[in-house]
Design a protein around this motif. Sequence first.
Motif, PDB file in Angstrom:
ATOM      1  N   ALA A  84       3.698  -1.392  -3.465  1.00  0.00           N
ATOM      2  CA  ALA A  84       4.189  -0.624  -4.109  1.00  0.00           C
ATOM      3  C   ALA A  84       3.530   0.875  -3.688  1.00  0.00           C
ATOM      4  N   VAL A  85       2.151   0.646  -3.800  1.00  0.00           N
ATOM      5  CA  VAL A  85       1.713   1.785  -3.633  1.00  0.00           C
ATOM      6  C   VAL A  85       1.760   1.949  -1.399  1.00  0.00           C
ATOM      7  N   PRO A  86       0.569   3.475  -1.609  1.00  0.00           N
ATOM      8  CA  PRO A  86       0.948   4.034   0.047  1.00  0.00           C
ATOM      9  C   PRO A  86       0.502   3.678   0.506  1.00  0.00           C
ATOM     10  N   PRO A  87       0.476   2.380   2.216  1.00  0.00           N
ATOM     11  CA  PRO A  87      -0.385   2.576   2.818  1.00  0.00           C
ATOM     12  C   PRO A  87      -1.728   2.590   3.021  1.00  0.00           C
ATOM     13  N   GLY A  88      -2.370   1.814   4.082  1.00  0.00           N
ATOM     14  CA  GLY A  88      -3.867   2.371   4.264  1.00  0.00           C
ATOM     15  C   GLY A  88      -4.705   1.871   2.846  1.00  0.00           C
TER      16      GLY A  88
END
Length: 200
Positions: free
Chosen positions: A81-85
Motif C-alpha cells: 500500500a506504500v508508494p513503490p521504490g
Amino acid sequence: MPGDGRIARGDATRRLVLRRAVDVASVDGLEGLSLGRLATELELSKSGVFALFGSKEELQLATIEAALEIFASHVTTPARAVPPGLPRLRAICEKWLDYSEKRVFPGGCFFFNVGAEFDARPGRVHDAVASASGSFAAFIRQTCRDAVALGHLDTDPEVLAFELHALGRAANADAVLNADPTAYQLARRAIHARLGLASE
C-alpha cells in the motif's frame, strides 16, 4: 439448509485448529504438529480434527498456508500500500522487523524457523515452505529493482535485496535465541545505513 450449519462449524473449527497450529509450529516446528495434540489442547474431538485434515502432511501444508496469510496481513499487504521504490522498501524492512519483534508467532518468524527445519528435506512440505519464503524474497528483489529504476537508489538491486533479507533473518535468529531485542535495533541501524549509502 441443515448442512450449512455443519459446514460453518467445520470452517470455524478449521480456523481455530490452524491458528493454534501456526503458533505450535513456530516453536516446535512442523514435525511438532499432530492432529491428536491439537485436538487435546483445544478440547476438540480427535475424530473431528482428523476429518478436517486427514493426515499430518495435509495439516502441515494447511498450517503453512495459514501462516502465509497471517504474514501477508502484517508485512506484504501493508507494504504494497506504500508508494513503490524506496518508500516501499523501507516499509517492507520495518514491517518485517516489527512482525518478528512483536512475536506475531511466539517462535519469531514462522518461515525462518520452518525453513531451517525443512531446507534439506525434499517433498511437498519443503516445496510449500520454499515457495512461501521465495515469494517474499522475490518481493524484496522486485522492490529493490523498482527503487533503482525510479532513481531512488544507485546500487546493484540483487545484492541489496540479499543484504536486506540477510539482516532481517539475522535479527530474528539472534533475538529469538538470546531473548534480546537488541538485534532488531542493530538491524534497523544497518538497514538505514545501507539504504542511505545506496541513495547517495
